[in-house]
Design a protein around this motif. Sequence first.
Motif, mmCIF file in Angstrom:
data_model
loop_
_atom_site.group_PDB
_atom_site.id
_atom_site.type_symbol
_atom_site.label_atom_id
_atom_site.label_comp_id
_atom_site.label_asym_id
_atom_site.label_seq_id
_atom_site.Cartn_x
_atom_site.Cartn_y
_atom_site.Cartn_z
ATOM 1 N N LEU A 13 0.848 -1.202 0.000
ATOM 2 C CA LEU A 13 0.000 0.000 0.000
ATOM 3 C C LEU A 13 0.880 1.247 0.000
ATOM 4 O O LEU A 13 1.833 1.345 0.762
ATOM 5 N N HIS A 14 0.520 2.181 -0.859
ATOM 6 C CA HIS A 14 1.278 3.426 -0.984
ATOM 7 C C HIS A 14 0.316 4.596 -0.806
ATOM 8 O O HIS A 14 -0.748 4.625 -1.411
ATOM 9 N N GLU A 15 0.684 5.559 0.017
ATOM 10 C CA GLU A 15 -0.129 6.756 0.204
ATOM 11 C C GLU A 15 0.489 7.901 -0.565
ATOM 12 O O GLU A 15 1.700 8.122 -0.477
ATOM 13 N N GLY A 16 -0.321 8.641 -1.317
ATOM 14 C CA GLY A 16 0.200 9.786 -2.058
ATOM 15 C C GLY A 16 -0.719 10.125 -3.210
ATOM 16 O O GLY A 16 -1.662 9.388 -3.510
ATOM 17 N N GLU A 17 -0.404 11.238 -3.891
ATOM 18 C CA GLU A 17 -1.224 11.684 -5.017
ATOM 19 C C GLU A 17 -1.179 10.693 -6.175
ATOM 20 O O GLU A 17 -2.166 10.487 -6.864
ATOM 21 N N ALA A 18 0.013 10.081 -6.371
ATOM 22 C CA ALA A 18 0.197 9.161 -7.496
ATOM 23 C C ALA A 18 0.903 7.893 -6.984
ATOM 24 O O ALA A 18 1.546 7.932 -5.933
ATOM 25 N N PRO A 19 0.758 6.792 -7.727
ATOM 26 C CA PRO A 19 1.487 5.582 -7.297
ATOM 27 C C PRO A 19 2.990 5.775 -7.486
ATOM 28 O O PRO A 19 3.401 6.621 -8.287
ATOM 29 N N PRO A 20 3.822 5.034 -6.767
ATOM 30 C CA PRO A 20 5.278 5.159 -6.969
ATOM 31 C C PRO A 20 5.666 4.626 -8.347
ATOM 32 O O PRO A 20 4.913 3.840 -8.936
#
Length: 203
Positions: A13-20
Amino acid sequence: MKKVWRCKVCGYLHEGEAPPEFCPVCHAAASQFELVEEVASQHPAAAEAAERGLLQEMRETFVPHAVFAHFPNALIPTALLFLLLALIFSLESFEQSAFYLLLVGLLAVPPTFVSGLFDWQKKFAGEKAPIFVKKILLAAGLLVLLSTAIIWRWLDPQVLADGGWPAGLYFILVVAMLACVTLLGHYGGVLVFGRLRSKIAEK
Ligand SMILES: [Zn+2]
């Protein structure tokens, strides 16, 4: 609302505006990430999941490959330990034990490999991420090393006792097997714990 992206390959799971750009766990590309919005703690599915019993949980999360993989993972380091003891104490019985451990290790490779392919299809939809390619190549390498050492030792039971470069090479084959199972276990752990982390986050 914060955005949460989930790697479809390993569940990271990644938090942020866009995926890594790449998944830090399994190195899948950004295109493999799906938007899961906010991780909903009051999501109906999450509440339902909490009520399900252990058996249901096991049925959903049981991974045959993780069970089979323990056999080569345990037998090969033990075989190496017995070879070391054989060298230290010049005892033939330790060397024989190592040979039989390798033999059982070899028998455990096909079910481990097949269950790995099965779980790869079932849990990861056969996704061709680098982590799976590495696992398949390492498994193939392990099979070659194991077969070579066993056939060699079977044709020449004195290979270790005679010493010299053949004994050294035989020993190196087993050390290389240890490297293979260590890496295989490591990547397996990355896949399993990536998913566990996302499961815990869902709850
Ligand atoms: Zn991933």
